[in-house]
Design a protein around this motif. Structure first.
Motif, PDB file in Angstrom:
ATOM      1  N   MET A 171      -8.917  -2.243  -0.292  1.00  0.00           N
ATOM      2  CA  MET A 171      -8.755  -0.853   0.494  1.00  0.00           C
ATOM      3  C   MET A 171      -7.948   0.024  -0.140  1.00  0.00           C
ATOM      4  N   VAL A 172      -8.334   1.226  -0.195  1.00  0.00           N
ATOM      5  CA  VAL A 172      -7.770   2.407  -1.066  1.00  0.00           C
ATOM      6  C   VAL A 172      -7.336   3.671  -0.089  1.00  0.00           C
ATOM      7  N   GLY A 189      -4.850  -4.165  -1.634  1.00  0.00           N
ATOM      8  CA  GLY A 189      -4.601  -2.762  -1.230  1.00  0.00           C
ATOM      9  C   GLY A 189      -4.220  -2.007  -2.397  1.00  0.00           C
ATOM     10  N   VAL A 190      -4.645  -0.774  -2.295  1.00  0.00           N
ATOM     11  CA  VAL A 190      -4.202   0.298  -3.348  1.00  0.00           C
ATOM     12  C   VAL A 190      -3.658   1.451  -2.681  1.00  0.00           C
ATOM     13  N   VAL A 191      -2.370   1.906  -2.829  1.00  0.00           N
ATOM     14  CA  VAL A 191      -1.933   3.031  -2.150  1.00  0.00           C
ATOM     15  C   VAL A 191      -2.056   4.268  -3.221  1.00  0.00           C
ATOM     16  N   HIS A 192      -3.084   4.892  -2.688  1.00  0.00           N
ATOM     17  CA  HIS A 192      -3.575   6.067  -3.706  1.00  0.00           C
ATOM     18  C   HIS A 192      -2.608   7.330  -3.713  1.00  0.00           C
ATOM     19  N   ALA A 200      -7.203   2.502 -12.534  1.00  0.00           N
ATOM     20  CA  ALA A 200      -6.781   1.681 -13.419  1.00  0.00           C
ATOM     21  C   ALA A 200      -6.400   0.350 -12.416  1.00  0.00           C
ATOM     22  N   GLN A 201      -5.943   0.654 -11.230  1.00  0.00           N
ATOM     23  CA  GLN A 201      -5.435  -0.537 -10.376  1.00  0.00           C
ATOM     24  C   GLN A 201      -6.800  -1.281  -9.938  1.00  0.00           C
ATOM     25  N   LEU A 202      -7.823  -0.317  -9.562  1.00  0.00           N
ATOM     26  CA  LEU A 202      -9.042  -1.281  -9.198  1.00  0.00           C
ATOM     27  C   LEU A 202      -9.799  -2.034 -10.440  1.00  0.00           C
ATOM     28  N   SER A 203      -9.752  -1.500 -11.616  1.00  0.00           N
ATOM     29  CA  SER A 203     -10.272  -2.301 -12.728  1.00  0.00           C
ATOM     30  C   SER A 203      -9.393  -3.477 -12.874  1.00  0.00           C
ATOM     31  N   GLN A 204      -8.332  -3.701 -12.485  1.00  0.00           N
ATOM     32  CA  GLN A 204      -7.726  -5.122 -12.450  1.00  0.00           C
ATOM     33  C   GLN A 204      -8.074  -5.886 -11.253  1.00  0.00           C
ATOM     34  N   VAL A 208     -16.145  -7.468 -10.803  1.00  0.00           N
ATOM     35  CA  VAL A 208     -17.169  -6.722 -11.780  1.00  0.00           C
ATOM     36  C   VAL A 208     -16.266  -5.701 -12.139  1.00  0.00           C
ATOM     37  N   GLY A 209     -15.689  -5.440 -13.470  1.00  0.00           N
ATOM     38  CA  GLY A 209     -15.166  -4.502 -13.735  1.00  0.00           C
ATOM     39  C   GLY A 209     -15.980  -3.353 -13.818  1.00  0.00           C
ATOM     40  N   ALA A 210     -15.662  -2.091 -13.389  1.00  0.00           N
ATOM     41  CA  ALA A 210     -16.421  -0.946 -13.501  1.00  0.00           C
ATOM     42  C   ALA A 210     -16.302  -0.178 -14.699  1.00  0.00           C
TER      43      ALA A 210
END
Length: 217
Positions: A171-172, A189-192, A200-204, A208-210
């Motif tokens: 969740m962003v 969770g990612v606090v945007h 960068a956080q999502l890639s970690q 499946v790395g975007a």
């Protein structure tokens, strides 16, 4: 990142994530129309009537016009005279589309990552200029579901529509309390704050790395 902890889908908030900061926008409205940049958010946080108006509106029990009228009355109770008609639009007028975040959503989807929207709605025109069904694989909006973040049910609906379990999703959101609630359900969770950092956080986090997430500017 272990296979057990990696995620395969992303849910995005709307205001403050796909747009500039809602908090900054409301503060600017407060400064320009109320003479106090803290008043709008303070009203929602501390005035029980204003808070209930917001909850009822975001959960679809109170329409656009009655919400504007009720909020204008609460502002007047604070000594601030405002024009009722168009109040929500003026509060949102300073929000601008974040093209880098729109590009990030598109790049994830192109790379095969399911993407969804989970948003607390505000006003009849808050999504104007965004073709949500084209941008997302699934759209979950509080006013249509009768429940709002940080209720776990709205996150559950968003995950169900993407065909994933909460422990498979990220969740962003720009509000930390909404991320805390998502994490309690098992989501990551990612606090945007800005697109490059979120990418960068999502890639970690994603299994499946975007290919383009780490290069979004």
């Amino acid at each position: 990142m272990s296979a057990r902890s990696a995620r395969r889908a992303v849910l995005f908030d709307f205001g403050g994530v796909l747009t500039s900061s809602v908090l900054d926008g409301f503060a600017a409205f407060g400064r320009d129309e109320c003479g106090d940049e803290t008043l709008p958010m303070r009203l929602f946080a501390e005035d029980p009537t204003a808070r209930q108006l917001l909850v009822d509106h975001e959960e679809g029990r109170l329409g656009h016009d009655p919400f504007e009228a009720g909020l204008a009355e609460r502002l007047r109770a604070q000594g601030v005279e405002v024009e009722t008609e168009g109040l929500i639009g003026r509060m949102q007028a300073r929000l601008v589309r974040d093209e880098a975040m729109v590009e990030l959503v598109a790049s994830l989807r192109e790379d095969g990552v399911p993407v969804g929207l989970v948003s607390n709605s505000l006003g009849r025109d808050c999504y104007a200029g965004f073709d949500l069904p084209t941008m997302f694989d699934a759209v979950t909006i509080s006013g249509q579901e009768g429940v709002r973040k940080p209720s776990r049910r709205l996150y559950e609906i968003g995950c169900e529509r993407l065909g994933v379990a909460p422990h498979e999703a990220v969740m962003v959101d720009d509000l930390a309390q909404n991320i805390v609630a998502a994490e309690r359900l098992g989501m990551a969770g990612v606090v945007h704050r800005e697109a490059e950092e979120t990418a960068a956080q999502l890639s970690q986090l994603l299994e499946v790395g975007a290919r383009r997430t780490s290069t979004v500017q």
